[in-house]
Structure formats: C-alpha cells, structure tokens
Design a protein around this motif. Structure first.
Motif, PDB file in Angstrom:
ATOM      1  N   UNK A 131      -7.641   3.559   5.507  1.00 43.06           N
ATOM      2  CA  UNK A 131      -6.339   3.364   4.147  1.00 43.06           C
ATOM      3  C   UNK A 131      -5.844   3.701   4.366  1.00 43.06           C
ATOM      4  N   UNK A 132      -4.446   1.390   3.814  1.00 46.34           N
ATOM      5  CA  UNK A 132      -3.507   1.140   4.734  1.00 46.34           C
ATOM      6  C   UNK A 132      -2.672   1.988   3.945  1.00 46.34           C
ATOM      7  N   UNK A 133      -1.307   2.083   4.710  1.00 45.37           N
ATOM      8  CA  UNK A 133      -0.347   2.174   4.483  1.00 45.37           C
ATOM      9  C   UNK A 133       1.029   1.570   3.949  1.00 45.37           C
ATOM     10  N   UNK A 134       2.203   2.018   3.361  1.00 45.88           N
ATOM     11  CA  UNK A 134       2.969   1.143   2.972  1.00 45.88           C
ATOM     12  C   UNK A 134       4.365   1.086   3.505  1.00 45.88           C
ATOM     13  N   UNK A 135       5.327   0.308   3.927  1.00 47.73           N
ATOM     14  CA  UNK A 135       6.061  -0.319   4.548  1.00 47.73           C
ATOM     15  C   UNK A 135       6.930  -0.081   4.388  1.00 47.73           C
ATOM     16  N   UNK A 136       8.364   0.959   4.082  1.00 50.18           N
ATOM     17  CA  UNK A 136       9.349   0.957   2.948  1.00 50.18           C
ATOM     18  C   UNK A 136      10.568   0.068   3.810  1.00 50.18           C
ATOM     19  N   UNK A 193      -0.755   1.098  11.111  1.00 50.56           N
ATOM     20  CA  UNK A 193      -0.420   0.974   9.865  1.00 50.56           C
ATOM     21  C   UNK A 193      -1.307   0.751   9.092  1.00 50.56           C
ATOM     22  N   UNK A 194      -1.591  -0.385   9.026  1.00 52.80           N
ATOM     23  CA  UNK A 194      -2.415  -1.614   8.021  1.00 52.80           C
ATOM     24  C   UNK A 194      -3.359  -1.043   8.129  1.00 52.80           C
ATOM     25  N   UNK A 195      -4.264   0.156   8.175  1.00 54.48           N
ATOM     26  CA  UNK A 195      -5.368   0.738   8.490  1.00 54.48           C
ATOM     27  C   UNK A 195      -6.672  -0.181   9.208  1.00 54.48           C
ATOM     28  N   UNK A 196      -6.121  -1.323  10.070  1.00 49.96           N
ATOM     29  CA  UNK A 196      -6.572  -1.972  10.503  1.00 49.96           C
ATOM     30  C   UNK A 196      -6.971  -3.635  10.209  1.00 49.96           C
ATOM     31  N   UNK A 197      -5.934  -3.556   9.348  1.00 47.14           N
ATOM     32  CA  UNK A 197      -6.320  -4.807   8.217  1.00 47.14           C
ATOM     33  C   UNK A 197      -5.628  -6.115   9.570  1.00 47.14           C
ATOM     34  N   UNK A 198      -5.583  -7.035   8.522  1.00 46.32           N
ATOM     35  CA  UNK A 198      -5.002  -7.998   9.246  1.00 46.32           C
ATOM     36  C   UNK A 198      -3.341  -8.477   8.472  1.00 46.32           C
ATOM     37  N   UNK A 199      -3.160  -7.465   6.587  1.00 48.59           N
ATOM     38  CA  UNK A 199      -1.898  -7.852   6.274  1.00 48.59           C
ATOM     39  C   UNK A 199      -1.474  -6.223   6.465  1.00 48.59           C
ATOM     40  N   UNK A 200      -0.229  -6.219   6.330  1.00 43.78           N
ATOM     41  CA  UNK A 200       0.627  -5.238   5.651  1.00 43.78           C
ATOM     42  C   UNK A 200       1.184  -5.229   4.263  1.00 43.78           C
ATOM     43  N   UNK A 201       1.764  -3.847   3.662  1.00 39.15           N
ATOM     44  CA  UNK A 201       1.948  -4.164   2.977  1.00 39.15           C
ATOM     45  C   UNK A 201       3.261  -3.490   2.557  1.00 39.15           C
ATOM     46  N   UNK A 202       4.327  -4.011   2.194  1.00 37.67           N
ATOM     47  CA  UNK A 202       5.808  -3.920   2.122  1.00 37.67           C
ATOM     48  C   UNK A 202       6.589  -3.347   0.918  1.00 37.67           C
ATOM     49  N   UNK A 203       7.548  -2.985   0.511  1.00 37.30           N
ATOM     50  CA  UNK A 203       8.169  -2.977  -0.297  1.00 37.30           C
ATOM     51  C   UNK A 203       9.640  -2.086  -0.600  1.00 37.30           C
ATOM     52  N   UNK A 239     -10.855  -1.320   1.209  1.00 34.88           N
ATOM     53  CA  UNK A 239      -9.435  -1.750   0.829  1.00 34.88           C
ATOM     54  C   UNK A 239      -8.202  -2.251   1.066  1.00 34.88           C
ATOM     55  N   UNK A 240      -7.957  -3.138   0.690  1.00 34.11           N
ATOM     56  CA  UNK A 240      -7.023  -3.570   1.157  1.00 34.11           C
ATOM     57  C   UNK A 240      -5.347  -2.955   0.758  1.00 34.11           C
ATOM     58  N   UNK A 241      -5.408  -1.776  -0.179  1.00 34.59           N
ATOM     59  CA  UNK A 241      -3.757  -1.884  -0.164  1.00 34.59           C
ATOM     60  C   UNK A 241      -3.908  -0.149  -0.952  1.00 34.59           C
ATOM     61  N   UNK A 242      -3.227   0.954  -0.718  1.00 39.58           N
ATOM     62  CA  UNK A 242      -3.174   1.905  -0.941  1.00 39.58           C
ATOM     63  C   UNK A 242      -4.251   2.558  -2.159  1.00 39.58           C
ATOM     64  N   UNK A 243      -5.320   3.929  -2.345  1.00 39.36           N
ATOM     65  CA  UNK A 243      -5.424   4.385  -3.622  1.00 39.36           C
ATOM     66  C   UNK A 243      -6.329   3.339  -4.231  1.00 39.36           C
ATOM     67  N   UNK A 244      -7.060   2.277  -3.400  1.00 40.79           N
ATOM     68  CA  UNK A 244      -7.795   1.838  -4.404  1.00 40.79           C
ATOM     69  C   UNK A 244      -9.817   2.387  -3.851  1.00 40.79           C
ATOM     70  N   UNK A 245      -9.718   3.069  -2.505  1.00 44.74           N
ATOM     71  CA  UNK A 245     -10.980   3.351  -2.128  1.00 44.74           C
ATOM     72  C   UNK A 245     -11.754   4.349  -2.675  1.00 44.74           C
ATOM     73  N   UNK A 246     -10.603   5.474  -2.784  1.00 50.31           N
ATOM     74  CA  UNK A 246     -10.911   6.833  -2.645  1.00 50.31           C
ATOM     75  C   UNK A 246     -11.241   7.938  -4.233  1.00 50.31           C
ATOM     76  N   UNK A 247     -11.713   8.796  -4.343  1.00 49.76           N
ATOM     77  CA  UNK A 247     -11.071   9.044  -5.130  1.00 49.76           C
ATOM     78  C   UNK A 247      -9.939  10.102  -4.777  1.00 49.76           C
TER      79      UNK A 247
END
Length: 523
Positions: free
Chosen positions: A59-64, A108-118, A224-232
């Motif tokens: 489950x990917x994380x958001x980088x602040x 940090x990216x949950x194994x994806x080739x993308x990163x979430x930043x805010x 899941x490309x974003x937090x809050x998508x995959x699991x309950x």
C-alpha cells in the motif's frame, strides 16, 4: 518503546526533526488527519511505519514536503499539469502522483514506479519536515483499518508504545485525507477524493476522471496506486452498514432497530442510541466530524451501526468514499420503492416465502392481488382486455380468469399482449402501496421492469415436476394447461442469474432457514 508527547513549540519541533532524521517515527498534525512520519528516503525507516500500523507493505505512502521545489528531486519530471496544480494549490490537502526518481525507495512507493507527493497546509507539519531536513513519508497515524485520527488523543490510543513521539497539535481542520490525483496517465484520474474537489482541479487543468474504485471498490486483481484504495479502511470495531435515503426514510428504518446504533446528521429524528457527524447540507462539517464520530461509536460499545449516507458531490464525495469503505461496501438502499423484489416461476412456492416475510414485519405487496383488484367488475381495464382477447373472457360482466389464462398462456405472443396491458397499471398501483420495508411479490418482476426499482431480489425456485404438481392441485387444471403456463415464463436459469439471492423450495430444503439467512445478510 516509550512514546514521548511533544508540543508545537520550536524546541519540540526541533526534537521531532532529529528523531525523523535518525530513522525514528513521529506522529504529527496536518490539516487533513494526523500523519505517522518517517524519512521517505530511508527504506528501513519506512518499513517501521508498516510495522507500527500493521499496514500491508504493498500500500503506497504519501511523501510530504515543506516547499514546492522540494518535489523536483523526487520525481522523474514535474509535468505541465503537475506544475499548474502545484502553483494553484500547494500548500493544500492535495496529493499528486508522478513517475518517481531513483531517490524514492520501493518501500515508500509500495513497489510502484510512481510516487505520491503533497505539501501540507498545516504550519506545524511543514515546520517538522523542515526540521528533519528530508521528505517525510506519512500515512495516517492509526492502526491500519481503523478510523483515521483527527485528534492527538486518537493517535495516543493507537500508537503509544509503538513509535518514538507524538506532536499534539490540536484538532485537524478538514478531517478527511487529501485528494489524490495521478498525473502519470492521461487524462489524469482522481484516486481518492478530498477537500480539493474534481471541479476545483478541472478549473486548473481541464478534464479529469474519477476512478471507479472511489465509490465502488477495486477490481479483484487491480493494483492500488494510492493509499485508501485497496483494503477495508476507516472502520471502527463496530459493523457499519451504509443506508441510502432521506431523513424520514432513514429515521423510520433505524428507529425500528432496537439492538443497533445510528450514525446520522444533526436534526435527524433518531430514537435509538446515535451520534451525529455534521449537518446534512454541510459536507465540510461531515468531513471534520466523521472519523471522530466513528471512534466514539466504539467508546459507546456499538456492535452494529446504520450510517446515513452523505451526498456524492463536492467534498461530499470524499465523505462518501470514507464511509462506504468503513462499511466494507455494505449498503442498504431505501431510495428504491421496493426493498425486496420477490419473484419466481409459477408453482415455485414464493407465496409461502411472502407469508414468512409478513411475519418478519415486511410490507408485502401481492402483485396478483393488485392485478385482481384492477380487473374487478366495471373496471376500465376489462374493456381493454375484452377488445384484445374477445368477449368470451367475461362472465356476468366480470372477468373469467380461467378463460383469459387459457388464451393468454397459449403462446408467448399472447402472454406478451396481456403483459403490455396489465403491467403498467399493476406497477403503478404497487408503487402507491410501497412504504417502509416493502416487498413486491411479483412472478413477472423482470417482464414488468420492476427489478430496477428493487434494492435486492429474491428468486424462489423448485424442480419442474414439483411445480407442475402444485399448479395442477392449486388451480384444478390439466397437466397440459399447467405446462403452458410454465412454458410462457422465463426459464429458471434467468431467475438465478438476475437475482441477488435464490431460495430452493423443493420440499426438502428448509425455506424459512434460507430466508432468515438472507434477511440477516441484507439488514
């Protein structure tokens, strides 16, 4: 581990920065929810986040980040649309997803080739990031799956003894996590709604889509490309069931549930134990209060909670997204005229099922009884039927039902002509009788198009020979006539494929036991 509680003083923020820089974990306030931070560039530190939360590592994380330009080394490219959003909104409750640079570890990216930043709007959050000297990966600071924390006490309840420090920065301003939009595809897609709405984003970069997973959940093998998508997510220990409907319908429904709690809006006339999460027409108040209300339900000892659904526009979509996940997508729809559609081929024994539903307190509308009332002596429909099927279907000015049945069920074409006359009138009268938890008992539910107006559909089936025997005995007709009636209806497989539940009424299975299990599942 001893968890220290820090304030927002300059000294404490500096202390938090040192903990993060050395690979530790610090929970800190943002404008959305409290975040659980670690050095985003340190894979080992990020792994400790997953351990503390009990969070799945895919489950990917958001980088602040603290400044707009801090995003540049973290991504492959700041695309024109990303730059437009950053310039228009940052700092804000908005997360952008881009192709990641080699600096971002897989953890940090949950194994994806993308990163979430805010870039958070909250000044304490940005001060902590600056003090650490590194970008901070931070999911919500709660035990995975539980409601996100909007107060420091929520974090203390979940994280004490598991992390190094918690900064008490008061209540969060928005109460739901940031909007997440991926700019790694075209057109961009909102993966998680938040306070920055689709309309606001489209005002800056044009058309964006909303992921189907926002309101309907992810497909079985979807990544899941974003937090809050995959699991309950976001759920208290109590079972949450989302209820669609007006205030009056919701209150009528929940007030009959003496063993449950309600999650409602201010002003709803609820008589059972309840907690309000904001006002019906104020989605910002709903967002701010939702997670706190969910936690309070656990404090009150709630086991089952019926939650009134918010609307799905603007910030309301973010609230709906969180609450439907808290309910694990279990929804009761009271906006439909009929709570249950009860159907099945003639002779299947669905009348018996209808009688059990009556005893359980449901308002059962018998479409056959409605049909008879519409064809009483002197009714306008009699003249229409007489013109279509001949004068001999009348006897002493009334309908000879046996004669009409003989003609109407002689072929599928004749049955279709009868349905075209009767169905619209039957449907309209049944709708008028619908109130509360209504069941429409309709053998021709699908032919009449009533399935679209039912929340759930139960089909009753039985072996063909069993049905033939029942029809012959019930109606006193020949086997040939009974077979004509069966042949004029849809096949058993159609009922099974188009219904939510199927009851087998073959004289061997316990029909009442089957029905009670279905009702428990629905309610």
């Amino acid at each position: 581990m001893k968890t220290i509680i820090l304030t927002t003083s300059k000294q404490d923020i500096e202390a938090a920065g040192k903990i993060l820089k050395s690979g530790g974990l610090v929970a800190f306030p943002t404008e959305t929810v409290y975040g659980l931070g670690a050095n985003a560039l340190d894979g080992a530190a990020v792994k400790s986040i997953y351990a503390a939360k009990g969070r799945p590592s895919d489950n990917p994380l958001i980088v602040h980040i603290a400044e707009k330009e801090d995003i540049i080394p973290l991504v492959e490219e700041v695309t024109p649309k990303a730059k437009a959003l950053i310039d228009a909104f940052f700092p804000a409750p908005l997360t952008v997803i881009l192709k990641k640079s080699p600096l971002i570890p897989s953890e940090t990216s949950g194994g994806l080739d993308t990163v979430a930043v805010r870039m958070p709007e909250n000044e304490t959050a940005r001060a902590v990031i600056k003090a650490s000297g590194c970008p901070i990966a931070a999911p919500s600071a709660n035990t995975s799956g539980l409601p996100s924390p909007t107060k420091a006490k929520h974090v203390i309840e979940d994280m004490s003894g598991k992390i190094d420090a918690i900064i008490d920065g008061g209540d969060c301003a928005y109460g739901v996590e940031s909007t997440v939009i991926t700019l790694a595809e075209e057109p961009p897609v909102i993966l998680r709604p938040g306070a920055i709405t689709k309309e606001m984003i489209e005002g800056v970069i044009g058309t964006v889509n909303i992921s189907n997973a926002v309101l309907n959940g992810m497909a079985e093998n979807e990544t899941a490309a974003s937090p809050g998508m995959k699991y309950k997510h976001y759920s208290p220990k109590a079972e949450i069931i989302l209820v669609e409907g007006s205030s009056a319908k919701f209150c009528e429904f929940v007030n009959s549930k003496k063993d449950a709690f309600a999650l409602c809006f201010e002003g709803d006339e609820v008589n059972i134990p309840h907690i309000a999460y904001g006002y019906e027409n104020d989605d910002l108040s709903q967002a701010k209060e939702l997670f706190s209300a969910l936690r309070r339900l656990d404090e009150m000892g709630a086991k089952k909670v019926y939650a009134r659904a918010p609307h799905k526009e603007g910030v309301g979509m973010a609230v709906y997204n969180r609450i439907i996940r808290a309910a694990a997508f279990k929804v009761i729809d009271l906006t439909k005229p009929f709570f249950i559609g009860l159907t099945g081929q003639t002779g299947s024994g669905k009348g018996y099922v209808g009688e059990i539903l009556k005893k359980l307190g449901f308002n059962v509308i018998d479409s056959d009884a409605v049909s008879r009332s519409l064809t009483e002596k002197g009714s306008p429909l009699l003249a229409v039927l007489q013109k279509e099927f001949g004068n001999d279907i009348l006897i002493d000015g009334g309908l000879d039902r046996a004669k009409l049945a003989k003609k109407a069920f002689s072929s599928k074409e004749s049955t279709a002509r009868l349905n075209a006359i009767m169905h619209p009138a039957i449907c309209e009268k049944c709708r008028k009788q619908a109130k509360g938890l209504s069941v429409i008992d309709a053998p021709q539910l699908f032919e009449a198009g009533l399935e679209k107006e039912c929340y759930k559909i139960i089909a009753v089936v039985a072996p063909r020979e069993t049905r033939l025997e029942r029809i012959i005995q019930r109606d006193g007709i020949s086997r040939k006539r009974a077979e004509e009636r069966i042949n004029a209806q849809l096949g058993e497989e159609y009922y099974k494929e188009h219904s939510d539940f199927v009851i087998t009424n073959d004289g061997k299975e316990d029909v009442e036991k089957q029905l009670l299990k279905i009702v428990e599942n629905i309610l």
